[in-house]
Design an enzyme around this catalytic site. Structure first.
Site, PDB file in Angstrom:
ATOM      1  N   TRP A 118      -4.296  16.434  10.173  1.00 24.69           N
ATOM      2  CA  TRP A 118      -4.006  15.331   9.249  1.00 24.69           C
ATOM      3  C   TRP A 118      -4.502  15.617   7.828  1.00 24.69           C
ATOM      4  O   TRP A 118      -3.947  15.108   6.853  1.00 24.69           O
ATOM      5  CB  TRP A 118      -4.609  14.017   9.766  1.00 24.69           C
ATOM      6  CG  TRP A 118      -6.101  14.048   9.954  1.00 24.69           C
ATOM      7  CD1 TRP A 118      -6.766  14.492  11.063  1.00 24.69           C
ATOM      8  CD2 TRP A 118      -7.113  13.630   9.022  1.00 24.69           C
ATOM      9  NE1 TRP A 118      -8.125  14.387  10.877  1.00 24.69           N
ATOM     10  CE2 TRP A 118      -8.370  13.851   9.639  1.00 24.69           C
ATOM     11  CE3 TRP A 118      -7.096  13.097   7.733  1.00 24.69           C
ATOM     12  CZ2 TRP A 118      -9.588  13.567   9.010  1.00 24.69           C
ATOM     13  CZ3 TRP A 118      -8.306  12.799   7.114  1.00 24.69           C
ATOM     14  CH2 TRP A 118      -9.529  13.033   7.740  1.00 24.69           C
ATOM     15  N   TRP A 135      -5.670  -4.829   3.791  1.00 18.52           N
ATOM     16  CA  TRP A 135      -5.779  -3.455   4.315  1.00 18.52           C
ATOM     17  C   TRP A 135      -6.413  -2.549   3.258  1.00 18.52           C
ATOM     18  O   TRP A 135      -7.190  -1.646   3.574  1.00 18.52           O
ATOM     19  CB  TRP A 135      -4.407  -2.894   4.719  1.00 18.52           C
ATOM     20  CG  TRP A 135      -4.035  -3.217   6.134  1.00 18.52           C
ATOM     21  CD1 TRP A 135      -3.154  -4.169   6.551  1.00 18.52           C
ATOM     22  CD2 TRP A 135      -4.557  -2.602   7.330  1.00 18.52           C
ATOM     23  NE1 TRP A 135      -3.080  -4.175   7.923  1.00 18.52           N
ATOM     24  CE2 TRP A 135      -3.921  -3.228   8.435  1.00 18.52           C
ATOM     25  CE3 TRP A 135      -5.480  -1.594   7.575  1.00 18.52           C
ATOM     26  CZ2 TRP A 135      -4.197  -2.869   9.756  1.00 18.52           C
ATOM     27  CZ3 TRP A 135      -5.747  -1.231   8.895  1.00 18.52           C
ATOM     28  CH2 TRP A 135      -5.117  -1.862   9.962  1.00 18.52           C
ATOM     29  N   TRP A 157      -4.284   8.066   6.810  1.00 19.89           N
ATOM     30  CA  TRP A 157      -4.037   9.300   7.570  1.00 19.89           C
ATOM     31  C   TRP A 157      -4.807   9.290   8.878  1.00 19.89           C
ATOM     32  O   TRP A 157      -4.286   9.656   9.932  1.00 19.89           O
ATOM     33  CB  TRP A 157      -4.375  10.547   6.733  1.00 19.89           C
ATOM     34  CG  TRP A 157      -3.180  10.964   5.923  1.00 19.89           C
ATOM     35  CD1 TRP A 157      -2.943  10.693   4.611  1.00 19.89           C
ATOM     36  CD2 TRP A 157      -2.032  11.683   6.396  1.00 19.89           C
ATOM     37  NE1 TRP A 157      -1.716  11.202   4.228  1.00 19.89           N
ATOM     38  CE2 TRP A 157      -1.142  11.821   5.307  1.00 19.89           C
ATOM     39  CE3 TRP A 157      -1.666  12.228   7.622  1.00 19.89           C
ATOM     40  CZ2 TRP A 157       0.084  12.468   5.419  1.00 19.89           C
ATOM     41  CZ3 TRP A 157      -0.442  12.888   7.742  1.00 19.89           C
ATOM     42  CH2 TRP A 157       0.419  12.998   6.649  1.00 19.89           C
ATOM     43  N   GLU A 214      -1.751  -7.335   3.545  1.00 23.18           N
ATOM     44  CA  GLU A 214      -1.629  -5.933   3.103  1.00 23.18           C
ATOM     45  C   GLU A 214      -2.671  -5.631   2.023  1.00 23.18           C
ATOM     46  O   GLU A 214      -3.268  -4.555   2.006  1.00 23.18           O
ATOM     47  CB  GLU A 214      -0.225  -5.647   2.562  1.00 23.18           C
ATOM     48  CG  GLU A 214       0.876  -5.733   3.605  1.00 23.18           C
ATOM     49  CD  GLU A 214       0.651  -4.835   4.808  1.00 23.18           C
ATOM     50  OE1 GLU A 214       0.174  -3.700   4.631  1.00 23.18           O
ATOM     51  OE2 GLU A 214       0.924  -5.277   5.935  1.00 23.18           O
ATOM     52  N   ASN A 235       6.132   2.531   2.838  1.00 22.68           N
ATOM     53  CA  ASN A 235       5.065   2.549   3.849  1.00 22.68           C
ATOM     54  C   ASN A 235       5.566   2.876   5.254  1.00 22.68           C
ATOM     55  O   ASN A 235       4.944   3.643   5.976  1.00 22.68           O
ATOM     56  CB  ASN A 235       4.334   1.200   3.859  1.00 22.68           C
ATOM     57  CG  ASN A 235       3.213   1.192   4.878  1.00 22.68           C
ATOM     58  OD1 ASN A 235       2.301   2.000   4.795  1.00 22.68           O
ATOM     59  ND2 ASN A 235       3.307   0.313   5.856  1.00 22.68           N
ATOM     60  N   TRP A 272      -5.661  21.388  16.758  1.00 19.68           N
ATOM     61  CA  TRP A 272      -4.543  21.351  15.814  1.00 19.68           C
ATOM     62  C   TRP A 272      -3.828  22.697  15.854  1.00 19.68           C
ATOM     63  O   TRP A 272      -4.470  23.739  15.992  1.00 19.68           O
ATOM     64  CB  TRP A 272      -5.042  21.069  14.393  1.00 19.68           C
ATOM     65  CG  TRP A 272      -5.743  19.746  14.266  1.00 19.68           C
ATOM     66  CD1 TRP A 272      -7.076  19.562  14.026  1.00 19.68           C
ATOM     67  CD2 TRP A 272      -5.166  18.439  14.379  1.00 19.68           C
ATOM     68  NE1 TRP A 272      -7.371  18.211  13.984  1.00 19.68           N
ATOM     69  CE2 TRP A 272      -6.218  17.500  14.201  1.00 19.68           C
ATOM     70  CE3 TRP A 272      -3.885  17.955  14.630  1.00 19.68           C
ATOM     71  CZ2 TRP A 272      -6.019  16.124  14.253  1.00 19.68           C
ATOM     72  CZ3 TRP A 272      -3.688  16.580  14.681  1.00 19.68           C
ATOM     73  CH2 TRP A 272      -4.737  15.684  14.492  1.00 19.68           C
TER      74      TRP A 272
HETATM   75  P1  FAD Z   1       3.174  -3.501  -0.698  1.00 18.00           P
HETATM   76  O1  FAD Z   1       3.793  -3.632   0.646  1.00 18.00           O
HETATM   77  O2  FAD Z   1       3.757  -4.252  -1.802  1.00 18.00           O
HETATM   78  O3  FAD Z   1       1.623  -3.871  -0.512  1.00 18.00           O
HETATM   79  C1  FAD Z   1       0.818  -4.378  -1.584  1.00 18.00           C
HETATM   80  C2  FAD Z   1      -0.429  -3.568  -1.712  1.00 18.00           C
HETATM   81  O4  FAD Z   1      -1.230  -3.650  -0.534  1.00 18.00           O
HETATM   82  C3  FAD Z   1      -0.192  -2.093  -1.930  1.00 18.00           C
HETATM   83  O5  FAD Z   1       0.092  -1.807  -3.273  1.00 18.00           O
HETATM   84  C4  FAD Z   1      -1.515  -1.486  -1.462  1.00 18.00           C
HETATM   85  O6  FAD Z   1      -2.497  -1.543  -2.469  1.00 18.00           O
HETATM   86  C5  FAD Z   1      -1.907  -2.415  -0.334  1.00 18.00           C
HETATM   87  N1  FAD Z   1      -1.472  -1.849   0.947  1.00 18.00           N
HETATM   88  C6  FAD Z   1      -0.292  -2.014   1.561  1.00 18.00           C
HETATM   89  N2  FAD Z   1      -0.291  -1.369   2.752  1.00 18.00           N
HETATM   90  C7  FAD Z   1      -1.482  -0.775   2.866  1.00 18.00           C
HETATM   91  C8  FAD Z   1      -2.094   0.053   3.865  1.00 18.00           C
HETATM   92  N3  FAD Z   1      -1.462   0.375   5.003  1.00 18.00           N
HETATM   93  N4  FAD Z   1      -3.344   0.508   3.651  1.00 18.00           N
HETATM   94  C9  FAD Z   1      -4.020   0.183   2.527  1.00 18.00           C
HETATM   95  N5  FAD Z   1      -3.491  -0.596   1.542  1.00 18.00           N
HETATM   96  C10 FAD Z   1      -2.251  -1.060   1.713  1.00 18.00           C
HETATM   97  N6  FAD Z   1      -1.638   3.478  -0.279  1.00 18.00           N
HETATM   98  C11 FAD Z   1      -2.172   3.774  -1.474  1.00 18.00           C
HETATM   99  O7  FAD Z   1      -2.311   2.892  -2.321  1.00 18.00           O
HETATM  100  N7  FAD Z   1      -2.578   5.044  -1.766  1.00 18.00           N
HETATM  101  C12 FAD Z   1      -2.461   6.061  -0.865  1.00 18.00           C
HETATM  102  O8  FAD Z   1      -2.873   7.200  -1.161  1.00 18.00           O
HETATM  103  C13 FAD Z   1      -1.856   5.781   0.387  1.00 18.00           C
HETATM  104  N8  FAD Z   1      -1.668   6.766   1.302  1.00 18.00           N
HETATM  105  C14 FAD Z   1      -1.085   6.454   2.522  1.00 18.00           C
HETATM  106  C15 FAD Z   1      -0.919   7.475   3.468  1.00 18.00           C
HETATM  107  C16 FAD Z   1      -0.320   7.189   4.694  1.00 18.00           C
HETATM  108  C17 FAD Z   1      -0.171   8.294   5.715  1.00 18.00           C
HETATM  109  C18 FAD Z   1       0.114   5.879   4.986  1.00 18.00           C
HETATM  110  C19 FAD Z   1       0.753   5.573   6.297  1.00 18.00           C
HETATM  111  C20 FAD Z   1      -0.060   4.871   4.065  1.00 18.00           C
HETATM  112  C21 FAD Z   1      -0.672   5.129   2.827  1.00 18.00           C
HETATM  113  N9  FAD Z   1      -0.879   4.111   1.860  1.00 18.00           N
HETATM  114  C22 FAD Z   1      -1.461   4.433   0.665  1.00 18.00           C
HETATM  115  C23 FAD Z   1      -0.638   2.695   2.203  1.00 18.00           C
HETATM  116  C24 FAD Z   1       0.751   2.130   1.854  1.00 18.00           C
HETATM  117  O9  FAD Z   1       1.752   2.980   2.338  1.00 18.00           O
HETATM  118  C25 FAD Z   1       0.946   1.923   0.349  1.00 18.00           C
HETATM  119  O10 FAD Z   1      -0.135   1.205  -0.188  1.00 18.00           O
HETATM  120  C26 FAD Z   1       2.235   1.122   0.076  1.00 18.00           C
HETATM  121  O11 FAD Z   1       3.347   1.780   0.636  1.00 18.00           O
HETATM  122  C27 FAD Z   1       2.419   0.974  -1.421  1.00 18.00           C
HETATM  123  O12 FAD Z   1       3.616   0.344  -1.729  1.00 18.00           O
HETATM  124  P2  FAD Z   1       3.648  -1.150  -2.289  1.00 18.00           P
HETATM  125  O13 FAD Z   1       2.696  -1.291  -3.417  1.00 18.00           O
HETATM  126  O14 FAD Z   1       5.058  -1.485  -2.526  1.00 18.00           O
HETATM  127  O15 FAD Z   1       3.087  -1.950  -1.026  1.00 18.00           O
END
Ligand code: FAD
Length: 480
Positions: free
Chosen positions: A362, A281, A385, A278, A344, A309
């Site tokens: 989007w 990602w 997105w 993650e 997420n 759209w």
């Molecule tokens: P954890 O599951 O603990 O993951 C650890 C870290 O990994 C996160 O803090 C984040 O930095 C990174 N990470 C995890 N999943 C993703 C992912 N899919 N893409 C990129 N990095 C990821 N994340 C943001 O930080 N900022 C945003 O503006 C953002 N917008 C999003 C918009 C959409 C439509 C979607 C589907 C996802 C988005 N995310 C975004 C990705 C993800 O949802 C969040 O990073 C995550 O939910 C944060 O919670 P956590 O720190 O507990 O994640």
């Protein structure tokens, strides 16, 4: 002679390479933060991120104060502010950590150039990524567009451990330049003060980030692989806003997670591997943003430029306010509105609902998230997105349309998440909670639910919305 230390999205002292280099140069330090709204334009921080920034700067200023130093605050175009501060202080060196947003990269190059031309040393470092976006290349020598090979390449590298030394005392100049008062930036909402839900959940700042990491690696890492999909469970790290503001860096996280996995073996090991992917990602999103700087505004798959759209202000508003009539969608949007964060799994569901069931562009969702998320991040937000909408690099195919009812049943089987965020449905039995419109009038009345009154009817019918989305997609493909 002094050195200027320009804080940006690296609001921490530990494992901060620009800070370490500035200290090592031996000159008295002037730490400065510039509010860069003008430079960022449309991508200046939204409301929730501004609330966070206030807390993060307060925390950084306190840490610097403990070291006998002071954080100088200025507002305006960095291209004017940094040279002005150099002139005011007589600084001979400027240190900062890199940002990767398109508006920042070109501007930073110009600042560096101008400083060097005027005889001032300017050095930049990497504090926020495991790997610079230009360092990983495909076999053909280009950027990655697909996650799995990117992840393999990132995983195969050795990532240097974070530096641990944080000086206790900083050399200070004879006098510090004038600073704005943080309050004068009005980063926190006053009337109305909508930030109560944010205050009760978050602790912005370096110490808050370290505490989250400790709690996560200590308690949740072992179960992460499965628990990360359940929105009612506190199963993810919630480090995203801390990472966005650079209160913690990915090197610190990577090594803490590996250390924990090594010391405990399975099942932490599999949770650790999933968690590191993650973090990857996030790296991938920055890689994409760097190589495709138009990503926040333009679909990466060109065919989507002409996608039909169906923008509809009323439906957009219902989505934003959590009034779509689909409980899992509404729960997510209300969680976002109240806490500045959304799980997420639910982010994917609400984004799919907006772009496929409502067929709203989007970019409308991206903008709303930008304003309401405490972790709003240009790279992660735009890449995610585009991924959900189907127009991004390595995107979920557009024709894969989440059924919000099934998603709710699968990932919130007991309905705890929905009951919490949509309390007007709390009295419904689990079998009706994900699709209240399937209940009889009597069943609904027993739970105090009157559709159209206490909770909305679904704003679209799933089956026909799905059919319309697929036909719009087929049109696009025939134009391809
Ligand atoms: P954890 O599951 O603990 O993951 C650890 C870290 O990994 C996160 O803090 C984040 O930095 C990174 N990470 C995890 N999943 C993703 C992912 N899919 N893409 C990129 N990095 C990821 N994340 C943001 O930080 N900022 C945003 O503006 C953002 N917008 C999003 C918009 C959409 C439509 C979607 C589907 C996802 C988005 N995310 C975004 C990705 C993800 O949802 C969040 O990073 C995550 O939910 C944060 O919670 P956590 O720190 O507990 O994640």
């Amino acid at each position: 002679m002094v050195a200027l230390l320009w804080f940006r999205q690296d609001l921490r002292l530990a494992d901060n390479p620009a800070f370490s280099a500035a200290v090592a140069c031996g000159l008295p330090l002037v730490p400065v933060y510039v509010l860069e709204d003008e430079d960022a334009g449309a991508w200046a921080p939204g409301g929730a991120a501004r609330w966070w920034l206030h807390g993060s700067l307060t925390s950084l200023a306190k840490s610097l104060d403990h070291c006998g130093s002071q954080l100088v605050l200025r507002k305006g175009k960095a291209e004017d502010m940094i040279p002005a501060l150099v002139a005011e202080t007589g600084a001979t060196s400027v240190f900062w950590n890199r940002r990767y947003e398109p508006w920042a990269t070109a501007r930073d190059a110009r600042i560096k150039d101008a400083l060097r031309k005027s005889g001032v040393e300017a050095q930049s470092f990497n504090a926020s990524l495991l790997c610079e976006p230009w360092a990983l290349k495909t076999q053909q020598g280009g950027p990655y567009r697909v996650f799995t090979p990117f992840w393999k390449a990132l995983r195969a590298r050795t990532h240097e451990p974070p530096s641990r030394a944080v000086p206790k005392h900083l050399k200070k100049p004879g006098s510090f330049p004038r600073s704005d008062a943080l309050e004068s930036w009005s980063l926190r909402p006053k009337s109305p003060d909508w930030a109560g839900g944010l205050r009760s959940l978050w602790h912005p700042g370096e110490a808050g980030a370290a505490a989250r990491l400790r709690a996560f690696t200590g308690k949740h890492l072992g179960a992460y692989r499965d628990a990360r999909n359940l929105p009612s469970v506190d199963g993810t790290s919630r480090l995203s806003p801390h990472l966005h503001f650079g209160e913690i860096g990915p090197r610190q996280i990577w090594h803490a997670v590996q250390l924990r996995a090594e010391s405990s073996g399975d099942p932490v090991q599999s949770g650790a591997e999933t968690y590191l992917s993650e973090i990857a990602w996030r790296e991938f999103s920055y890689h994409l943003l760097y190589h495709f700087p138009h990503m926040p505004e333009t679909p990466l798959r060109e065919a989507f430029a002409g996608f039909p759209w169906a923008n509809d202000a009323k439906k957009l508003r219902a989505w934003q306010r959590g009034q779509t009539g689909y409980p899992i969608v509404d729960a997510g949007m209300r969680e976002l509105w109240t806490t500045g964060w959304m799980h997420n799994r639910v982010r994917m569901v609400v984004a799919s609902f907006l772009t496929k069931h409502l067929r709203i562009d989007w970019r409308e969702g991206e903008k709303w998230f930008w304003d309401t998320l405490v972790d709003a991040d240009l790279a992660n937000n735009s890449a995610s997105w585009q991924w959900v909408a189907g127009c991004g690099a390595d995107a979920a195919p557009y024709f894969r349309i989440f059924n919000p009812t099934l998603q709710g049943e699968k990932f919130d089987a007991d309905g705890d998440y929905i009951r919490h965020w949509v309390p007007e449905l709390a009295g419904l039995p689990a079998k009706l909670l994900h699709a209240p419109w399937t209940g009889s009038t009597v069943e609904l009345a027993l739970a105090g639910v009157v559709l159209g009154k206490t909770y909305p009817h679904p704003i679209v019918d799933h089956a026909s919305a799905r059919a319309k989305a697929l036909s719009a997609y087929r049109e696009l493909k025939s134009d391809d």
